[in-house]
Design an enzyme around this catalytic site. Structure first.
Site, short mmCIF file in Angstrom:
data_model
loop_
_atom_site.label_atom_id
_atom_site.label_comp_id
_atom_site.label_asym_id
_atom_site.label_seq_id
_atom_site.Cartn_x
_atom_site.Cartn_y
_atom_site.Cartn_z
CB THR A 1 24.45 84.73 43.37
OG1 THR A 1 25.79 84.35 44.08
CG2 THR A 1 24.07 83.34 42.55
CB CYS B 1 41.62 69.33 51.81
SG CYS B 1 42.98 68.78 50.89
#
Lengths: 460, 460
Positions: free
Chosen positions: B70, B320
């Protein structure tokens, strides 16, 4: 090999090694995942955060783990400045902060902020009144280390925090050098630290931001570490870092007494064993394991090589060892001698015999380096040479200019002045320091062809 | 436990573990120091850089180690954009990049830059012509992943690099998912990757910047890692990361064939074993170990919990399971079903039996979740209910709106239209996907009281 450079990096603590091995098995998965491995990793991370917060003296939700102490400082400074952008764009740092703080300040200045550097005493300590004087209505943040990394001097953090608190300005404490010894006292607002300074692995820093502090993390973020440290969490290293912090804390009371006695020996005996030495840093208010001294007429890099050959790993703030060829900003700010500088920083567990052996070999090593450089022998009364009023040391690097000055000095009549020409940045620091050590008068500097002329008047 | 989430994090490779242990002893000191421990650390770091550069196919002085993949992406994107600031402030990314790229793009946009997202086909792949169309005279940088992290689709990197090269625009490749399988082909300019994706430890990413590329690292820097990754180097982890990269590369040819066969089984058999399933991602041009499918009328989080209970660790791009409650941006950009999404990503060494066991338990698990949610049984011909033209699913979360639609659908006459009211973001993606799977017509959406109305016309 006697490793005396703990202030750079401490060897991995055995407890950290054990914890790392265990966490490599249980903590490698993504803690954001719902399955068993993810939940195990999350539990390890949560437990490490709780334990670290307890050691720091903060809430767990105030503490995030970063990839290094340097990144904790960068993130903390940038986030606190951005969080208070509306208050103003003024930053206060001490003149002896770690480079990570000073680099953050440079970036802030380049972006239009203004920075005040608070000066230090000759011991390396700031005054709370120095911070009070630096505070402005547009001050967004003040930064102070808990103790200096080069000379070990402890800073009056609690007093400075109180001065800042009264002005409504947050104080960020760089606790890299001291957190292994104990929590930082006082009402600080942010805190940064680095695990490999206390025997944890590389790759772990921590940043604490108190709940009441306005903070706006800068740069791209993600949902990890409260949006303050993007990227996959390094859980095995975090677990090891925290295990190590707890272990060194458990030994801190006893070990600090022992190391303080060992560094006290060095402080007291080096000036008796080695001529022309200045021991720097506060003799009382200091870290237990650090002692720093500078040797006149010595080249830091050669000294380090010779000590390495004798089996000692130490560090130096001398210009001669730095890639930038400027002397340590810390020694410079303190106004002390930088040439032939040696920092001894003892890791916990240092054996008394190693310190004694260091004291036994040091005089010979320093004498050998001085010999090679043709430095004047200490306390000899050389026959007066013909009066030399100009010493041309242009093109010569530290410590040659000071050696040339010392060699020429016996030929200067009392009351007379010698003019040292030098283009080496270290001379600006070391010629005044030499004058102070020798009780001679440093008159000042002036521009000269190809460099600077430093004027010294002989007083006796 | 069968761990099928290697695309999140691979377990530590045994070779990495061994290398880490050795380097903890030899690589903990500061590589910038002159003494023996420092020189040992420096040698380890230099050797690791050489080996990593060889595996990537670049020069050692083009490669720096960062604290994570990252951070490599953040640093690479920001530095390349700043290096070409004078050319312009336009950035091109694909719509299916990793969040680290998209977060970098958001920050760039917030600072006044402009960003073009290149769309993808239903397979998840971009077209080189999509990049060609996005290029502008003020384009500073283009970014493309080597392969997608959620569906495994390989991207046409070499072709896109050629398009960019012709326009004089550097291409940054996010090679996080593919570097363990082989070097990235083509004339890319920058490359980022993450060690824990190939069995290295956490805490190591790498950033390659080709010599010819203008690059200006942003934020505070220090002298470490060419000024591109500040902070103390994490040498033990770097050494372990590179050892692991070499080890997985040595096994890559053989293991990619084996894993490809195993994921092919899942691709082929899941649609036969489980009704109402859509397998997504390119069936041919893909990573060996990743296969992704979505199950209608299933709640992703419950499915993951049930699979975990059966001993399978998988991941999901379903809304979800996300803390933000929006479906995966990748599945959204592909226009495929997101509900009941499962990503299976097999680590090297996955046993055939584990895959077979997964295929054996999956149908029952999916059926159980559907049962609990009251989903319509597949391929049953329910007795026509009275015509229901409006399905009110307001306040109901994914996958309930689609389940309600499916339950009401038999009551809609052929040619008739049903109106599903929903305030769940996932419905926008999943109702059109349901229509496509069922061969019904998705008419469109319109604002409605308290949410959105989705219109579906029954075709048969």
């Amino acid at each position: 090999m006697a490793y005396f450079d703990a202030a750079s990096a401490a060897p991995l603590h055995p407890v950290a090694r054990q914890a790392l091995l265990a966490a490599l098995d249980d903590g490698w998965a993504d803690p954001a995942r719902l399955y068993r491995e993810g939940r195990k990793a999350r539990m390890l991370l949560d437990a490490a955060r709780e334990a670290a917060a307890e050691a720091v003296g903060c809430r767990a939700d105030e503490l995030v783990f970063t990839p290094s102490g340097t990144r904790a400082v960068h993130t903390g400074v940038a986030g606190a400045l951005a969080g208070r952008r509306r208050v103003g764009r003024h930053l206060i740092v001490s003149a002896v902060e770690h480079s990570s703080v000073l680099h953050s300040a440079e970036v802030f200045e380049a972006e239009g902020g203004s920075v005040t550097q608070v000066p230090v005493h000759r011991t390396g300590a700031v005054s709370p009144s120095g911070y009070a004087a630096a505070l402005r209505t547009d001050t967004a943040l003040a930064v102070l280390q808990s103790a200096n990394h080069e000379v070990g001097t402890a800073q009056p953090v609690a007093e400075v925090a109180e001065v800042c608190r009264a002005a409504g300005v947050p104080l960020l404490v760089d606790a890299a050098q001291s957190l292994g010894w104990g929590p930082v006292e006082g009402g600080w607002s942010l805190l940064a630290a680095s695990a490999h300074k206390w025997g944890g692995p590389s790759g772990v820093g921590l940043l604490v931001v108190r709940k009441r502090v306005r903070f706006a993390a800068q740069g791209p973020a993600d949902e990890r570490e409260s949006g303050r440290a993007p990227g996959f969490e390094n859980i095995p290293a975090v677990v090891a870092a925290v295990a190590s912090l707890r272990a060194v804390r458990a030994e801190a009371a006893q070990e600090s007494v022992r190391l303080r006695e060992l560094t006290e020996r060095i402080r007291a005996r080096v000036p008796r064993l080695v001529p022309e030495v200045e021991v720097v840093g506060d003799p009382e208010h200091r870290l237990p394991g650090i002692v720093t001294f500078s040797c006149l007429y010595v080249d830091g890099e050669t000294l380090l090589h010779e000590l390495d050959r004798e089996g000692f790993a130490v560090s130096s703030g001398s210009s001669c060892t730095s890639s930038t060829l400027t002397p340590s900003h810390v020694l410079k700010a303190m106004g002390v001698l930088s040439e032939g500088n040696v920092r001894v920083s003892l890791p916990p567990g240092t054996a008394e015999e190693d310190v004694e052996r260091f004291l036994a070999v040091l005089p010979g090593v320093v004498a050998g380096v001085r010999d090679k450089l043709g430095a004047p022998a200490a306390e000899t009364s050389a026959a007066p040479e013909p009066a030399v009023l100009v010493v041309d040391a242009l093109g010569k690097r530290c410590p040659i200019p000071v050696i040339e000055l010392a060699k020429a000095f016996p030929g200067v009549p009392v009351g007379g002045t010698v003019r040292v020409l030098s283009d080496d940045e270290a001379a600006r620091l070391d010629i005044p320091a030499w004058c102070e050590m020798r009780g001679q008068e440093y008159v000042g500097e002036e521009p000269a062809d190809g460099g600077t002329a430093y004027l010294v008047r002989r007083l006796d």
